[in-house]
Design a protein around this motif. Structure first.
Motif, mmCIF file in Angstrom:
data_model
loop_
_atom_site.group_PDB
_atom_site.id
_atom_site.type_symbol
_atom_site.label_atom_id
_atom_site.label_comp_id
_atom_site.label_asym_id
_atom_site.label_seq_id
_atom_site.Cartn_x
_atom_site.Cartn_y
_atom_site.Cartn_z
ATOM 1 N N SER A 122 18.927 -1.205 -85.448
ATOM 2 C CA SER A 122 17.836 -1.227 -86.437
ATOM 3 C C SER A 122 18.331 -0.781 -87.810
ATOM 4 O O SER A 122 19.421 -0.223 -87.939
ATOM 5 C CB SER A 122 16.736 -0.273 -85.987
ATOM 6 O OG SER A 122 17.227 1.060 -86.033
ATOM 7 N N ASP A 123 17.481 -0.990 -88.828
ATOM 8 C CA ASP A 123 17.812 -0.508 -90.180
ATOM 9 C C ASP A 123 17.991 1.011 -90.190
ATOM 10 O O ASP A 123 18.886 1.536 -90.846
ATOM 11 C CB ASP A 123 16.700 -0.883 -91.162
ATOM 12 C CG ASP A 123 16.703 -2.372 -91.469
ATOM 13 O OD1 ASP A 123 17.750 -3.023 -91.255
ATOM 14 O OD2 ASP A 123 15.658 -2.883 -91.910
ATOM 15 N N SER A 161 22.200 -14.501 -81.267
ATOM 16 C CA SER A 161 22.200 -13.551 -82.378
ATOM 17 C C SER A 161 23.363 -12.577 -82.271
ATOM 18 O O SER A 161 23.802 -12.229 -81.163
ATOM 19 C CB SER A 161 20.866 -12.806 -82.455
ATOM 20 O OG SER A 161 20.817 -11.826 -81.456
ATOM 21 N N TYR A 162 23.856 -12.210 -83.430
ATOM 22 C CA TYR A 162 25.031 -11.339 -83.542
ATOM 23 C C TYR A 162 24.660 -10.080 -84.320
ATOM 24 O O TYR A 162 23.595 -10.024 -84.936
ATOM 25 C CB TYR A 162 26.161 -12.093 -84.261
ATOM 26 C CG TYR A 162 26.834 -13.103 -83.352
ATOM 27 C CD1 TYR A 162 28.084 -12.855 -82.801
ATOM 28 C CD2 TYR A 162 26.195 -14.299 -83.020
ATOM 29 C CE1 TYR A 162 28.691 -13.768 -81.946
ATOM 30 C CE2 TYR A 162 26.793 -15.217 -82.171
ATOM 31 C CZ TYR A 162 28.047 -14.942 -81.639
ATOM 32 O OH TYR A 162 28.641 -15.854 -80.796
ATOM 33 N N ALA A 163 25.541 -9.092 -84.295
ATOM 34 C CA ALA A 163 25.302 -7.875 -85.079
ATOM 35 C C ALA A 163 25.206 -8.237 -86.565
ATOM 36 O O ALA A 163 25.853 -9.176 -87.020
ATOM 37 C CB ALA A 163 26.431 -6.876 -84.835
ATOM 38 N N ARG A 164 24.405 -7.468 -87.304
ATOM 39 C CA ARG A 164 24.176 -7.785 -88.727
ATOM 40 C C ARG A 164 25.278 -7.165 -89.597
ATOM 41 O O ARG A 164 25.053 -6.236 -90.365
ATOM 42 C CB ARG A 164 22.798 -7.274 -89.130
ATOM 43 C CG ARG A 164 21.673 -8.058 -88.443
ATOM 44 C CD ARG A 164 20.323 -7.613 -88.939
ATOM 45 N NE ARG A 164 20.020 -6.264 -88.506
ATOM 46 C CZ ARG A 164 19.429 -5.352 -89.277
ATOM 47 N NH1 ARG A 164 19.102 -5.619 -90.531
ATOM 48 N NH2 ARG A 164 19.158 -4.157 -88.807
ATOM 49 N N LYS A 215 26.837 -8.166 -92.267
ATOM 50 C CA LYS A 215 26.702 -8.201 -93.739
ATOM 51 C C LYS A 215 25.724 -7.114 -94.213
ATOM 52 O O LYS A 215 25.951 -6.477 -95.241
ATOM 53 C CB LYS A 215 26.232 -9.578 -94.210
ATOM 54 C CG LYS A 215 27.244 -10.691 -94.008
ATOM 55 C CD LYS A 215 28.550 -10.442 -94.755
ATOM 56 C CE LYS A 215 28.476 -10.885 -96.202
ATOM 57 N NZ LYS A 215 29.842 -10.762 -96.837
ATOM 58 N N ASP A 216 24.618 -6.925 -93.461
ATOM 59 C CA ASP A 216 23.662 -5.866 -93.832
ATOM 60 C C ASP A 216 24.325 -4.494 -93.735
ATOM 61 O O ASP A 216 24.095 -3.619 -94.576
ATOM 62 C CB ASP A 216 22.443 -5.892 -92.898
ATOM 63 C CG ASP A 216 21.575 -7.127 -93.115
ATOM 64 O OD1 ASP A 216 21.753 -7.791 -94.165
ATOM 65 O OD2 ASP A 216 20.745 -7.442 -92.234
ATOM 66 N N SER A 246 33.866 -13.316 -86.562
ATOM 67 C CA SER A 246 33.256 -12.458 -87.588
ATOM 68 C C SER A 246 32.848 -13.277 -88.803
ATOM 69 O O SER A 246 31.807 -13.033 -89.409
ATOM 70 C CB SER A 246 34.238 -11.361 -88.015
ATOM 71 O OG SER A 246 34.576 -10.565 -86.901
ATOM 72 N N MET A 267 29.032 -14.056 -88.065
ATOM 73 C CA MET A 267 28.422 -12.900 -88.742
ATOM 74 C C MET A 267 28.495 -13.025 -90.262
ATOM 75 O O MET A 267 28.043 -12.144 -90.969
ATOM 76 C CB MET A 267 29.088 -11.594 -88.282
ATOM 77 C CG MET A 267 28.979 -11.377 -86.766
ATOM 78 S SD MET A 267 29.259 -9.681 -86.217
ATOM 79 C CE MET A 267 31.006 -9.460 -86.557
#
Ligand SMILES: [Zn+2]
Length: 418
Positions: free
Chosen positions: A279-280, A307-310, A312-313, A344, A348
């Motif tokens: 999560s954020d 879906s992959y880990a975020r 860039k965020d 990656s 991602m």
């Protein structure tokens, strides 16, 4: 003139990753500190200097010249999350997954992690050593010069100690650095499924103290996930691990955000890994606590995840990102950090430069070895690879084959394609 063992010259570029000696995020992950017309002077396995070729030639007298033949030189890859000690590979389950069989169905057919556990319990140390030795050699061929390796397919005091002794022997006999992690909390063994507390007590009162007494592991890792160790159980085990003097790494928030990242921050973990559903709040907590996010895109790829880990965020939030292979017999049989870089970028959205930083310098930070390797700088280890490629973006771009032509660890040539 100082005498050195050798000078490496005639490289197309030396990608040094020189910079702040702490894990990088944000823009810093794109800064590779590339040097052209440069050479490296190396003595006793250590980089004495990297500078303009003329300067190096004026100041150092080598016993030998090493011609890089217009290759690109970059730091050896560091793989901060692997499970290389096990008996059989599980490609039969790969086929079952393709036929649409679920994890539960595969387990019922005798597959899954429990099949690895049964086999490890029965195997002897020499056999496990030989198998892992060959697997790690393939990683070396792909340019990996340091790995982290976990136990966790024994899940009894005796068989976990056996795995860690195998890792210790690998540390002695393999030419690369291997960092050892105890992961008795990888799963609950079958005989404790109806009495989880008794297994947690065993971890706390017997296994971890014994691992510490025999000094067989630097870190303790745990699989914190809804279906494995919940937050309360994880906290209890990790607090004891810290009390015993272990450092912490975690498998966290892989499938569901249950607060694993927040717990990693609370525990001061060195690295929290997977994070596919982080999560954020988890991202912020890890950043503020200095935890590194080690992402394992190969696993999600192998499990056909959408879906992959975020990444860039995380990077833009100031959280340093490392990547690893997660080499294991079940969910990810990947030994190439080059392919982890490809995923990656493609899955991602990382830039090739970010992926390289994640696979070298930040990965070294994720095993706390950044003072020794992960970048090519004066006084650091001469751990480097030669790649016969036009630019660094070619590594993730040209996937499915090995771009590495030579691998050096502590100044020694440990793999050559020719
Ligand atoms: Zn893992």
């Amino acid at each position: 003139m100082q005498t050195v063992d050798y000078i490496v010259h005639n490289a197309k570029e030396i990608i040094t990753l020189k910079g702040d000696n702490k894990a990088r995020s944000g823009k810093a992950m794109n800064e590779l500190s590339i040097m052209k017309n440069s050479a490296m002077a190396i003595k006793d396995g250590i980089i004495i200097n990297i500078d303009n070729t003329d300067t190096i030639k004026q100041n150092y007298l080598p016993l030998q010249w090493i011609d890089a033949e217009n290759t690109i030189i970059c730091p050896g890859f560091v793989d901060p999350h692997t499970h290389p000690v096990f008996v059989h590979t599980r490609e039969n389950e790969f086929e079952m997954r393709l036929q649409g069989k679920s994890y539960v169905e595969i387990s019922k057919a005798g597959g899954g992690i429990l099949s690895s556990i049964n086999a490890v319990r029965e195997a002897d140390e020499d056999y496990l050593f030989e198998l892992a030795y060959n697997r790690i050699n393939r990683m070396i061929e792909c340019g990996t010069t340091a790995i982290e390796a976990k136990s966790g397919y024994g899940l009894s005091t005796e068989s976990e100690l056996k795995m860690l002794k195998v890792i210790k022997k690998l540390q002695e006999f393999m030419p690369i650095e291997i960092v050892s992690t105890f992961m008795g909390a990888h799963e609950f063994p079958l005989e404790y499924r109806n009495n989880r507390q008794a297994y947690i007590d065993l971890l706390i009162n017997e296994m971890m103290p014994e691992v510490k007494r025999q000094n067989l592991a630097e870190y303790v890792d745990i699989f914190t996930e809804a279906h494995v160790y919940n937050i309360e159980e994880s906290r209890k085990i990790l607090l004891k691990a810290k009390e015993l003097g272990f450092k912490i790494r975690m498998h966290a928030d892989e499938i569901e955000a249950i607060g694993g990242a927040e717990l990693a921050a609370e525990m001061g973990a060195v690295s929290a890994d997977h994070l596919g559903a982080c999560s954020d709040e988890g991202i912020k907590a890890m950043r503020d606590a200095g935890v590194i996010a080690t992402l394992l895109p190969g696993t999600l790829f192998s499990l056909r995840s959408k879906s992959y880990a975020r990444a860039k965020d995380m990077i833009s939030a100031g959280l340093p990102v490392a990547i690893a292979s997660d080499y294991n017999p079940g969910s990810c049989n990947l030994d190439s950090m080059q392919f982890a870089m490809t995923l990656s970028c493609l899955q991602m959205g990382m830039t090739p430069a970010e992926a390289l930083t994640a696979a070298t310098f930040n990965a070294a930070c994720a095993i706390e070895r950044q003072d020794f390797f992960g970048s090519l700088e004066k006084d650091k280890n001469a751990d480097f690879v030669m790649l016969d490629i036009p630019s660094i973006a070619f590594i993730p771009y040209h996937f499915g084959s090995n771009n590495v032509s030579k691998v050096y660890k502590l100044g020694e040539l440990i793999f050559s394609r020719d």
